[in-house]
Design an enzyme around this catalytic site. Structure first.
Site, mmCIF file in Angstrom:
data_model
loop_
_atom_site.group_PDB
_atom_site.id
_atom_site.type_symbol
_atom_site.label_atom_id
_atom_site.label_comp_id
_atom_site.label_asym_id
_atom_site.label_seq_id
_atom_site.Cartn_x
_atom_site.Cartn_y
_atom_site.Cartn_z
ATOM 1 N N HIS A 95 0.951 -1.002 -0.080
ATOM 2 C CA HIS A 95 -0.028 -0.031 0.089
ATOM 3 C C HIS A 95 0.794 1.329 -0.086
ATOM 4 O O HIS A 95 0.448 2.222 0.524
ATOM 5 C CB HIS A 95 -0.770 -0.048 1.207
ATOM 6 C CG HIS A 95 -1.993 -1.290 1.170
ATOM 7 N ND1 HIS A 95 -1.505 -2.287 1.839
ATOM 8 C CD2 HIS A 95 -3.118 -1.364 0.832
ATOM 9 C CE1 HIS A 95 -2.425 -3.282 1.810
ATOM 10 N NE2 HIS A 95 -3.540 -2.489 1.101
ATOM 11 N N HIS A 122 -3.673 8.849 4.386
ATOM 12 C CA HIS A 122 -4.476 9.259 5.348
ATOM 13 C C HIS A 122 -5.211 10.783 5.134
ATOM 14 O O HIS A 122 -6.235 10.959 5.089
ATOM 15 C CB HIS A 122 -3.883 9.472 6.698
ATOM 16 C CG HIS A 122 -4.559 10.103 7.820
ATOM 17 N ND1 HIS A 122 -5.602 9.128 8.315
ATOM 18 C CD2 HIS A 122 -4.956 11.121 8.550
ATOM 19 C CE1 HIS A 122 -6.591 9.838 9.060
ATOM 20 N NE2 HIS A 122 -5.803 10.890 9.405
ATOM 21 N N THR A 156 -9.137 2.293 7.744
ATOM 22 C CA THR A 156 -9.065 2.172 8.958
ATOM 23 C C THR A 156 -10.049 3.694 9.463
ATOM 24 O O THR A 156 -10.804 3.696 10.344
ATOM 25 C CB THR A 156 -7.839 2.150 9.930
ATOM 26 O OG1 THR A 156 -7.061 0.969 9.515
ATOM 27 C CG2 THR A 156 -7.941 2.322 11.238
ATOM 28 N N ARG A 187 -0.656 -0.313 10.664
ATOM 29 C CA ARG A 187 0.330 -0.745 9.720
ATOM 30 C C ARG A 187 1.575 0.196 10.272
ATOM 31 O O ARG A 187 2.688 -0.399 9.875
ATOM 32 C CB ARG A 187 -0.007 0.288 8.318
ATOM 33 C CG ARG A 187 -1.070 -0.674 7.582
ATOM 34 C CD ARG A 187 -1.483 -0.028 6.239
ATOM 35 N NE ARG A 187 -2.604 -0.377 5.459
ATOM 36 C CZ ARG A 187 -3.010 0.160 4.832
ATOM 37 N NH1 ARG A 187 -2.790 1.242 4.140
ATOM 38 N NH2 ARG A 187 -4.220 -0.541 4.339
#
Length: 580
Positions: free
Chosen positions: A217, A397, A440, A539
């Site tokens: 990722h 994010h 998440t 992660r």
């Protein structure tokens, strides 16, 4: 560098649409992903796989006879939402149960587990096997903490073949688990990948150096070394993986499937040069090689890198691995003829607006105003949040928060326009945030908004005590949902101080605007304090000390949002700035 896109925010939707059109022989698009375009003569257990997009042929490219029955396709490098998982699983189900399988990443686990619980509650028999093949992401003895990389394919292929052979759900789960237990992978990267519209890769590797132990990722590697020759890389791969031979396997005479996987921009010719030595080294150890694969099997957009996976066979696993399969991205042998059909989409997420009081509708309008302000502040700080996430995460994010905040804003606006009360507006916003953001953070923010709404309701205008109880319920729900606690270096490190401070101030008689502002300051201080912590969950955990010195991006974004909402509350109360 990714060059071909229209609007970056539309990239995944347009990619899935184009993929489904190009692969219509195998798949048909439904909300949340794709399912098979054909089906076997007799019903079987259904295998549903999935994860974030950007990994083709994983995950949609592995749907077809002999492999998966459906793939849930999240946004770029972001896990799909629980709603998307439910829709694909319900649509793919043939009445004999569903096995969910995916890489062991925090966001995927949160969303898939939530979907599994809801499907089971509705009467479906659903099981899960997560893939944990990456040896560098956790030490021996903690295999359950490892993430899934290119070893996804071995687990999916074995499970899909078992479905095709008519195994029951217990049997499919059993062989998928054994395939996972007997699969080991190690990956390296020479350069990071660049998402559509981004002006820089998610991580960089110094010239002449190689990151070792990367995820898929865009996470940076866990270690770094000089780039070896092709033979040297093969020796690294083989030597490290042979240190991780599964229990009960003797090297002499063992049968193994090697998968040499290109992560996006390493060419097939280079891979073949590496595989030449891999093949030789395994043979020198007395290992028999069965049906190797060399090519792009699980990519990371345009990352320069590769990985080696070894599946250690027994008789049953060998039969299932070598069984026929026919999918857009993986084909072997000749499968039985399939009957084409139009899937009956089973989407359980119809949003409704029920009765509400005038007071609650007024509160819902404030909710919508707050979410509009949240979307603006996230836009302003998205790049900064992405940079924080690059240190020990995958760098998305900020992008994920933008997707979620924009979707929540639009959903709340629409709900208010239909006369929704506060709880309904928050629920609509939560579902939209989860669906669009995934990952998440998407799961957590959906949990926060739903928990807050369940306390507020649709009937009365909530007081300060009600909001404090709602925030406390949200804090408890996030800890129960994600299993994080204070000190793990996650968003919880800001949520708990915010909730505690808000409850204490309101208990002392402060008004909501003053109490919320003070609690937001506590959240900001707590988020800043996470810089000194070492990540122990999510992660970032795999990168250990690399996270020290940088605050947790989830905690930072939570504190930022709390501060923004404080301004909205002050404005609504007539005691603060009027330009929010």
């Amino acid at each position: 560098m990714t060059r071909l896109f229209n609007e970056p925010g539309d990239f995944v939707d347009e990619m899935i649409s184009g993929f489904a059109a190009a692969a219509s022989r195998w798949v048909q698009q439904i909300p949340g992903g794709v399912v098979r375009a054909g089906r076997s003569a007799a019903p079987t257990v259904s295998l549903v796989i999935g994860g974030g997009s950007g990994h083709y042929p994983a995950f949609g490219g592995l749907v077809g006879p002999g492999l998966a029955h459906g793939a849930v396709m999240g946004n770029l490098f972001a896990s799909p939402s629980a709603h998307q998982v439910r829709t694909v699983a319900r649509t793919a189900d043939q009445g004999r149960g569903v096995l969910l399988s995916y890489g062991n990443y925090a966001g995927d686990v949160l969303h898939f587990d939530e979907a599994q619980a809801e499907l089971r509650e509705a009467g479906m028999d659903v099981r899960t096997v997560t893939v944990t093949d990456d040896i560098f992401s956790a030490p021996k003895g903690e295999e359950h903490k490892r993430r899934g990389i290119a070893g996804d394919l071995t687990v999916f292929k074995v499970a899909g073949a078992a479905c095709e052979e008519g195994y029951d759900l217990d049997g499919v789960e059993r062989v998928a688990s054994r395939a996972n237990d007997r699969t080991r992978s190690l990956g390296v990267a020479f350069g990071g990948c660049t998402l559509p519209g981004a002006d820089a890769p998610l991580f960089e590797v110094p010239e002449g150096r190689m990151a070792v132990g990367l995820g898929i990722h865009g996470e940076p590697g866990i270690d770094e070394m000089d780039i070896p020759t092709a033979a040297g890389l093969a020796e690294l791969f083989v030597s490290r993986l042979l240190e991780e031979v599964p229990d009960g396997v003797a090297l002499e005479g063992a049968r193994v499937v090697p998968l040499l996987n290109g992560l996006g921009s390493v060419k097939y010719e280079e891979l073949f040069v590496v595989y030449r030595t891999v093949h030789q080294l395994l043979g020198e150890r007395g290992i028999s090689i069965v049906d190797p694969e060399v090519g792009e099997l699980c990519t990371s957009f345009d990352m320069a890198g590769c990985s080696l996976t070894l599946l250690w066979l027994d008789d049953e696993l060998e039969r299932l691995w070598t069984a026929p399969a026919d999918t857009p991205g993986f084909r072997r042998g000749q499968v039985a003829e399939q009957q084409r059909f139009d899937a009956e989409v089973k989407d359980d997420a119809e949003e409704t607006v029920g009765r509400s009081s005038a007071e609650s509708r007024a509160c819902a309008a404030t909710v919508a105003t707050a979410l509009e302000a949240v979307a603006r502040i996230v836009d302003e700080h998205a790049d900064e949040l992405g940079r924080l996430d690059q240190v020990a995460g995958d760098g998305d994010h900020g992008i994920g928060m933008q997707r979620g905040a924009h979707a929540a804003r639009d959903a709340a606006r629409a709900a208010v326009g239909q006369g929704a009360g506060a709880e309904t507006a928050l629920r609509h916003a939560a579902n939209a945030w989860s669906d669009r953001a995934g990952g998440t953070s998407g799961a957590i923010w959906a949990t926060i908004l739903k928990a807050l709404g369940s306390v507020i309701g649709d009937e009365a205008r909530p007081g300060a005590e009600d909001l404090a109880r709602g925030v406390s319920a949200a804090s408890d729900a996030v800890m129960a949902f994600g299993k994080a606690k204070v000190g793990d270096k996650t968003m919880i490190d800001a949520i708990v101080p915010f909730s505690d401070e808000l409850s204490a101030r309101i208990g002392d008689g402060q008004g909501l605007a003053e109490a919320w502002s003070g609690a937001a300051s506590a959240a900001t201080a707590a988020a800043d304090a996470t810089a000194a912590m070492k990540a122990t969950l999510g992660r970032a955990r795999a990168h250990g000390d690399k996270s020290v010195g940088t605050p947790d991006p989830g905690a930072v974004s939570f504190a930022l949002i709390c501060t923004t909402v404080a301004d909205v509350i002050s404005s609504a109360a007539g005691t603060g700035p009027q330009d929010h």
